[in-house]
Motif scaffolding. Sequence first.
Motif, PDB file in Angstrom:
ATOM      1  N   SER A   1      44.395  40.640  64.666  1.00 32.25           N
ATOM      2  CA  SER A   1      44.870  40.675  63.286  1.00 32.25           C
ATOM      3  C   SER A   1      44.908  42.073  62.697  1.00 32.25           C
ATOM      4  CB  SER A   1      43.986  39.777  62.405  1.00 32.25           C
ATOM      5  OG  SER A   1      42.648  40.238  62.426  1.00 32.25           O
ATOM      6  N   GLU A   2      44.223  43.034  63.326  1.00 29.43           N
ATOM      7  CA  GLU A   2      44.159  44.378  62.769  1.00 29.43           C
ATOM      8  C   GLU A   2      44.785  45.448  63.657  1.00 29.43           C
ATOM      9  OE1 GLU A   2      40.052  45.130  62.020  1.00 29.43           O
ATOM     10  OE2 GLU A   2      39.990  43.871  60.229  1.00 29.43           O
TER      11      GLU A   2
ATOM     12  N   THR B   1      56.968  40.730  51.971  1.00 26.14           N
ATOM     13  CA  THR B   1      56.849  39.283  51.844  1.00 26.14           C
ATOM     14  C   THR B   1      58.171  38.661  52.277  1.00 26.14           C
ATOM     15  OG1 THR B   1      57.721  39.077  49.601  1.00 26.14           O
ATOM     16  CG2 THR B   1      55.362  39.649  49.828  1.00 26.14           C
TER      17      THR B   1
ATOM     18  N   TRP C   1      50.999  42.289  68.240  1.00 29.40           N
ATOM     19  CA  TRP C   1      49.654  42.326  67.691  1.00 29.40           C
ATOM     20  C   TRP C   1      48.612  41.989  68.748  1.00 29.40           C
ATOM     21  CZ3 TRP C   1      53.945  40.846  65.071  1.00 29.40           C
ATOM     22  CH2 TRP C   1      54.149  41.418  63.800  1.00 29.40           C
TER      23      TRP C   1
ATOM     24  N   MET D   1      53.871  37.666  56.938  1.00 30.78           N
ATOM     25  CA  MET D   1      54.660  38.750  56.372  1.00 30.78           C
ATOM     26  C   MET D   1      55.736  39.203  57.366  1.00 30.78           C
ATOM     27  SD  MET D   1      53.542  39.088  53.376  1.00 30.78           S
ATOM     28  CE  MET D   1      52.240  38.099  52.637  1.00 30.78           C
TER      29      MET D   1
ATOM     30  N   ASP E   1      48.331  43.742  49.523  1.00 33.19           N
ATOM     31  CA  ASP E   1      47.332  44.323  50.418  1.00 33.19           C
ATOM     32  C   ASP E   1      47.933  45.304  51.426  1.00 33.19           C
ATOM     33  OD1 ASP E   1      48.718  42.345  51.796  1.00 33.19           O
ATOM     34  OD2 ASP E   1      46.950  41.545  52.820  1.00 33.19           O
TER      35      ASP E   1
ATOM     36  N   ARG F   1      56.325  46.447  55.850  1.00 31.53           N
ATOM     37  CA  ARG F   1      55.724  45.114  55.728  1.00 31.53           C
ATOM     38  C   ARG F   1      56.130  44.532  54.376  1.00 31.53           C
ATOM     39  NH1 ARG F   1      50.381  43.249  53.835  1.00 31.53           N
ATOM     40  NH2 ARG F   1      49.700  41.400  55.011  1.00 31.53           N
TER      41      ARG F   1
ATOM     42  N   ARG G   1      51.245  37.270  62.067  1.00 28.71           N
ATOM     43  CA  ARG G   1      50.374  36.105  61.925  1.00 28.71           C
ATOM     44  C   ARG G   1      50.002  35.870  60.461  1.00 28.71           C
ATOM     45  NH1 ARG G   1      46.099  37.852  66.732  1.00 28.71           N
ATOM     46  NH2 ARG G   1      47.675  38.235  68.349  1.00 28.71           N
ATOM     47  N   ASP G   2      50.163  36.909  59.649  1.00 29.16           N
ATOM     48  CA  ASP G   2      49.842  36.823  58.223  1.00 29.16           C
ATOM     49  C   ASP G   2      50.993  36.271  57.392  1.00 29.16           C
ATOM     50  OD1 ASP G   2      51.600  38.934  58.466  1.00 29.16           O
ATOM     51  OD2 ASP G   2      50.207  40.470  57.762  1.00 29.16           O
TER      52      ASP G   2
END
Length: 387
Positions: free
Chosen positions: A238-239, A206, A235, A178, A214, A204, A175-176
Amino acid sequence: MRPSSRLLLASLVVLATAASGCRKSQAQGTSPSCILVEDDWGPDGKVPFTVDVVAEGLQVPWGIAFLPGGDALVTERPGRVRLLRGGVLQPQPVAQVPIASSSEGGLLGIAAHPDFATHRQFYVYVTTEAAGRTENRVERWTLSEDHGSATFERVIFDNIPSAQYHDGGRLRFGRDGMLYVGTGDARDPDLSQDPRSPAGKLLRLTPEGQVPSDNPFPGSPVFLLGLRNLQGWDWKDSETLYITDHGPSGDLMRRGHDEISVARAGSNLGWPDIYKCESREGQVSPSLTFEDAAPPGGAAIYTGDAISEWKGSLLVGTLGSRHLHRVVFDAREPQKVATHEVYLRNTHGRLREVLMGPDGHLYVTTSNCDGRGDCGPRRDLILRLRR
């Protein structure tokens, strides 16, 4: 050596020293939140649904990437990218990707760029020959405007160890935005605990193949470590991720015990230090493990409305045990499994990829033509599960 690979090998000296020290200790006990299934796989599920055969005639369809507008790209492990258009598998491959000969390697995962509509880029995980040796790597390709062909653009991450078994291979965008890359330990269990190696990890990156600023370990693509052969995750939020991992198949005199676990950025899933329901400080014990080998393929959280009883459940395809496993986690104790059950038991053979489609239905691929199943005249299938 590419910059991303040099960065991985040079980074995290402090972390590597800490990890090597940790490897000397032993399991400290048994996790109270872990369920060990000692007989069979679990009870049969009672939720009714319909199975549609969306496509047939495939050879080990390993991954699916749904595209804007309704088309989908499908990888076949022997090296073909196929196009699914209007629910019909097109006869000619979109691309032929060169692969190295390997029992479990080849053309594996695939993921469409989050901004695919703008530049039609997609990514594949492939086992290939490079500089006289076999490796796994992530490549970026560009699909033509009519989706009928694709061209290679560049390698975005390479030097992922490869072996006859345990090649990992799943790709998913988070969702980020990545790119997450699941890898195997390439039959060298110690690599899973080595932060300098991309093997036995969830990486992870880009979309350009760089290390995000991060990431949990600065300067390293490693997002999770201590994995044996990662092919499925999704997921919860988000964490929090749900992770499925293969257990040992004779490694270190151990067998079975595939795992379903809950992890966060930087988690160590414990391979090869712990297995079964063992626990050790600083490592994540599984929430659910099976004495016999399943082992798991892809995994997805059910987010659709068609099979409302499944909403929020984790659905996992299994290969050797030939079923779809549903896992419901406890709302009050997020690491704990509340219930789990079996669907499609011995009905469609080995199940590989599991993912939600843009239409809100769950899609599953079979893997019966991989030399370990009954291929049959229809060969491998893409299935859609609906009410």
